[in-house]
Design a protein around this motif. Structure first.
Motif, PDB file in Angstrom:
ATOM      1  N   HIS A  77       0.838  -1.197   0.000  1.00  0.00           N
ATOM      2  CA  HIS A  77       0.000   0.000   0.000  1.00  0.00           C
ATOM      3  C   HIS A  77       0.875   1.249   0.000  1.00  0.00           C
ATOM      4  N   LEU A  78       0.594   2.154  -0.945  1.00  0.00           N
ATOM      5  CA  LEU A  78       1.282   3.434  -1.048  1.00  0.00           C
ATOM      6  C   LEU A  78       0.250   4.540  -0.920  1.00  0.00           C
ATOM      7  N   PHE A  82       2.141   8.744   3.083  1.00  0.00           N
ATOM      8  CA  PHE A  82       3.447   8.085   3.148  1.00  0.00           C
ATOM      9  C   PHE A  82       4.477   8.839   2.299  1.00  0.00           C
ATOM     10  N   VAL A  83       4.085   9.285   1.111  1.00  0.00           N
ATOM     11  CA  VAL A  83       5.004  10.014   0.239  1.00  0.00           C
ATOM     12  C   VAL A  83       5.391  11.346   0.872  1.00  0.00           C
ATOM     13  N   GLN A  84       4.437  12.036   1.469  1.00  0.00           N
ATOM     14  CA  GLN A  84       4.735  13.318   2.102  1.00  0.00           C
ATOM     15  C   GLN A  84       5.729  13.166   3.249  1.00  0.00           C
ATOM     16  N   ILE A  85       5.544  12.160   4.100  1.00  0.00           N
ATOM     17  CA  ILE A  85       6.470  11.940   5.210  1.00  0.00           C
ATOM     18  C   ILE A  85       7.844  11.512   4.688  1.00  0.00           C
ATOM     19  N   ALA A  86       7.880  10.719   3.608  1.00  0.00           N
ATOM     20  CA  ALA A  86       9.155  10.282   3.051  1.00  0.00           C
ATOM     21  C   ALA A  86       9.932  11.466   2.481  1.00  0.00           C
ATOM     22  N   VAL A  87       9.248  12.394   1.810  1.00  0.00           N
ATOM     23  CA  VAL A  87       9.921  13.586   1.278  1.00  0.00           C
ATOM     24  C   VAL A  87      10.449  14.449   2.415  1.00  0.00           C
ATOM     25  N   PRO A 170      -2.549   5.044   8.414  1.00  0.00           N
ATOM     26  CA  PRO A 170      -1.238   5.042   9.091  1.00  0.00           C
ATOM     27  C   PRO A 170      -0.379   3.899   8.585  1.00  0.00           C
ATOM     28  N   PHE A 171       0.882   4.197   8.239  1.00  0.00           N
ATOM     29  CA  PHE A 171       1.720   3.219   7.549  1.00  0.00           C
ATOM     30  C   PHE A 171       2.649   2.449   8.468  1.00  0.00           C
ATOM     31  N   CYS A 172       2.677   2.731   9.765  1.00  0.00           N
ATOM     32  CA  CYS A 172       3.501   1.948  10.697  1.00  0.00           C
ATOM     33  C   CYS A 172       2.908   2.079  12.097  1.00  0.00           C
ATOM     34  N   SER A 173       3.278   1.136  12.947  1.00  0.00           N
ATOM     35  CA  SER A 173       2.742   1.129  14.310  1.00  0.00           C
ATOM     36  C   SER A 173       3.313   2.251  15.159  1.00  0.00           C
TER      37      SER A 173
END
Length: 815
Positions: A77-78, A82-87, A170-173
């Motif tokens: 799942h993308l 997730f992209v905003q936090i990665a940038v 949410p992408f992680c615990s």
């Protein structure tokens, strides 16, 4: 390993936490680990589709453009969040919940490829400004949910667009939003299908949390709004329903939370609940108000519910008179109170003060004259023996009426006497595993019959409907039992529709909000079924402890309770009976205890083995020491002599005189010879000179021999235990081998069978090994050289000293 197919090798790789050491084992493993599909499948199988990308980007050396493509095409799942936090994180922006390098381990080409794939999915205009990501939008939605609708700055369409087009989840615990995400579903149930499409899975904890927030006490929701939200959630997802845990929490505060209580009743009337509306609560003063309030709306003819309401009256007013109690019972429409009702009240584990109950029974139930009161109290005393925590009540009853001890002694010797014939056959393993003795049950143990602590004290179904430990009230509007008569509940385990706790809805929500500030992961969610279960009284006295204090350690009643405690593995009672520092005169251990455990296949308690190692006397059954309870040294009974005929140790039957070992003979006197009187031995004069060396030597030898004999008695008890326990082990091993041989012969498939020994046999093998070591250590301590045993070397002549001859030299022959 070289012949393993790739599928099996992939499974092995997926189970390894760090495959870096595995890939250097051989060339094939290293080449296999370079495959992009292998690396992508590793993260998908270990972390799931939602968190696979987060953990994969943290291993930058393993991630390439091909691995990213395989992850995205395989279901990882993308989301735009997730992209905003990665940038933000890649370009050294602050990300408070990520403390590792994470995406900074990626190469610029790989990260650029990730941005390219994100633009293809979400468009080129992704908002990467600080504080304007989808996570902050979601937090603002949660924050404004407590305000009125006209004061909210965020429209519903905005949060729906975040979940629909932005694929928000949410992408992680470690993300704090993971704990806040279910709040959005309780605020707006229409978001549930979008959340499920993004990978959100609703488990029982999340489900209960959502319905708690819907039914909570607040002025912004009316009954119609609450019921519509519940219906919408149940329509959108079949796994969404109000559990008994949440329903019980609402009923516990029914008087203060009128809106939630009214919505619950409306759902019950229209069939929106999977169980009849009921409540369960320990009968304490704090719960009595809620139970009486619910009794007005749900009067029931169920015997269990009636019993609990009677307990609220008698326990709520411990010092009230008979007339006051009768007026309260009339107000609740609980009269008339029968003799069976009084028996069930007295048998409840929470009742210890029986004076006001007996006074009411004498005034309004006709239990007052001696001809009626005596048999009535005797029946109560005998039934209380089976309830583990009624020691205080038995003590007070026996102090007031000493004749009741006779009823206890008679019941222990007849009704509750436990023998091998009373146990199921060892061949019926299921019955042996489920067998439970009637006395000395552990009230805090968890088993299939006792899913929650304090729910197992069933004395017997006297009328087929009421159990003795009626600590729950099931108040149904149709008068039926919610656990047995309802077609929606019958056949389902209790955890399917939720357990029942003791907290109110407000308390659970406060606990959830407090844990929300402390922890970020999902385990903070509160489970009301196991929370704050009210324990028994603080000054509770187990019946087994009272029996030992009242009757002593060598009494038939105590022996009966000991047998039941050993069979039930009740460590509380066994510890009080056999701990030497607490009980200077412990209850004896018998071989009968081990035979019962061997038949049931249960491991013996460690206290039994410790008592044997510390020098417990050997007894076949309790009859060996009950025949002469006042004699400290055990006399050998005829049955014991025949059973241990191979033993060489002989004990002196006299408790006060112990002869030296040299004077003990095993030959019997001929028939017709009379034994000389004791006075004849007293008239024999001694020819030894007073205070002479011979007399002192004789006295020292007498003392030494007596000390050796006392040590030999302790060692002999241990040796007897080892001997007879070894015989039991031999028999059990023979049965196990026969069972294994029979199963192997009946196995037609030819597959190798794994037959395990019973828990008793495994524990006995280990315990016997320890006991043999203890016996060898005692023999070693008893064996050191003593100056009285060997001749003094200084008194011998030189010519009688033993001289060792030098070995003869070998003759060498040469050829």
């Amino acid at each position: 390993m070289d012949r393993l197919p790739d599928e099996v090798l992939q499974i092995i790789f997926d189970e390894v936490d760090n495959p870096a050491s595995l890939v250097v084992v051989c060339k094939r493993f290293h080449e296999f680990s370079q495959d992009p599909y292998v690396r992508a499948h590793y993260f998908l199988s270990r972390y799931g589709p939602v968190q696979a990308l987060y953990w994969a980007l943290g291993r930058g050396k393993l991630i390439s453009e091909q691995v990213l493509d395989v992850l995205l095409s395989s279901g990882a799942h993308l989301s735009r969040y997730f992209v905003q936090i990665a940038v933000h994180h890649y370009f050294r922006s602050c990300c408070p919940f990520i403390k590792t390098p994470w995406v900074r381990t990626l190469s610029l080409a790989t990260f650029s490829h990730l941005m390219k794939r994100a633009c293809e999915r979400f468009g080129p205009n992704i908002n990467t400004n600080k504080g304007e990501d989808d996570g902050n939008v979601f937090r603002l939605f949660i924050k404004e949910s407590k305000a009125r609708t006209e004061r909210r700055s965020l429209a519903m369409d905005v949060i729906a667009e975040v979940l629909d087009k932005g694929k928000f989840i949410p992408f992680c615990s470690k993300d704090p939003i993971m704990a806040q995400f279910p709040l959005a579903l309780s605020i707006e149930p229409r978001l549930l299908p979008l959340a499920i499409a993004n990978g959100f899975r609703m488990d029982s904890k999340y489900r209960d949390f959502v319905f708690r927030r819907i039914l909570e006490r607040s002025g912004e929701h009316d009954v119609e709004g609450i019921t519509s939200n519940v219906r919408e959630l149940c329509r959108l997802d079949a796994s969404m329903f109000i559990s008994r845990t949440v329903a019980a929490e609402v009923l516990m505060e029914a008087e203060s939370n009128n809106t939630g209580y009214a919505a619950l009743k409306a759902l019950d009337r229209e069939g929106g609940l999977r169980f009849p509306l009921a409540t369960r609560s320990i009968t304490t003063s704090s719960a009595a108000i809620s139970l009486r309030y619910l009794w007005k709306d749900f009067p029931s003819q169920d015997t269990t519910a009636r019993l609990v309401m009677l307990l609220t009256v008698f326990l709520g007013s411990p010092s009230a008179g008979p007339d006051t109690l009768h007026a309260e019972l009339q107000r609740l429409n609980l009269v008339p109170v029968s003799e069976d009702d009084i028996i069930h009240i007295l048998l409840n584990p929470f009742v210890e003060n029986l004076s006001p109950i007996l006074a009411y029974a004498a005034a309004h139930c006709g239990i007052s004259d001696s001809s009626t009161l005596g048999p009535f109290l005797a029946e109560i005393v005998v039934r209380c023996m089976e309830i583990a925590l009624k020691g205080n009540m038995l003590r007070s009853m026996c102090n007031s009426h000493p004749a009741l001890k006779g009823a206890i002694i008679y019941a222990a010797s007849t009704t509750y006497r436990l023998s091998l014939e009373d146990l199921p056959s060892s061949e019926r393993e299921e019955e042996c595993a489920a067998f439970e003795a009637r006395l000395c049950r552990d009230p805090w143990a968890l088993n299939a019959k006792n899913p929650l602590p304090g729910m197992d004290a069933h004395v017997g179904d006297w009328d087929g409907s009421v159990s003795s430990n009626s600590d729950e009230a099931e108040l149904d509007d149709d008068g039926s039992s919610s656990d047995s008569d309802s077609p929606l509940v019958s056949g389902l385990p209790w955890f399917t529709i939720g357990g029942i706790g003791q907290e109110t809805l407000t308390q659970v929500i406060s606990h959830d909000e407090l844990e929300l500030r402390r922890r970020r992961s999902a385990p903070w969610l509160h489970n009301g079924a196991w929370s704050l279960l009210l324990p028994y009284l603080d000054n509770v006295l187990p019946v087994g402890k009272w029996v030992r204090d009242e009757f002593g350690s060598r009494h038939p009643v105590t022996a009966t309770f000991m047998n039941h405690a050993v069979v039930n593995s009740c460590h509380v009672v066994c510890g009080r009976y056999m701990q030497w520092h607490d009980a200077p005169d412990p209850v004896p251990v018998t071989l009968h205890h081990f035979k019962m455990l061997a038949r049931l296949g249960r491991a013996p308690d460690g206290l039994l083995i410790n008592a044997i190692a510390r020098g417990a006397e050997f007894h076949l059954t309790e009859n060996d020491y009950l025949d002469n309870p006042n004699i400290e040294v055990k006399r050998e009974t005829p049955s014991a002599e025949s059973f241990i005929s191979g033993s060489t140790h002989i004990q002196d039957p006299s408790p006060s005189i112990r002869l030296p070992s040299s004077s003990v003979t095993t030959s019997s006197a001929p028939r017709g010879c009379k034994r000389p009187r004791r006075s004849a031995a007293a008239t024999v004069k001694s020819y030894a000179i007073s205070e002479s060396d011979d007399e002192r030597a004789t006295s020292s030898k007498w003392k030494l021999s007596r000390q050796r004999d006392e040590k030999r008695v302790v060692s002999s008890n241990l040796q007897l235990w080892i001997k007879h326990l070894s015989a039991i082990q031999k028999d059990e091993t023979k049965k196990f081998n026969e069972k294994k041989r029979h199963l192997e012969q009946s196995n037609l498939s030819g597959a190798k069978l794994r037959v395990t020994r019973s828990a008793f046999l495994r524990q006995l093998i280990t315990s016997l090994r320890d006991l043999r070591k203890e016996s060898a250590e005692r023999q070693r301590r008893l064996a050191p050289t003593n100056p009285h045993d060997e001749p003094n070397a200084s008194d011998d002549d030189d010519e009688y000293q033993c001289r060792i001859r030098a070995p003869k030299r070998k003759k060498l022959t040469f050829h």
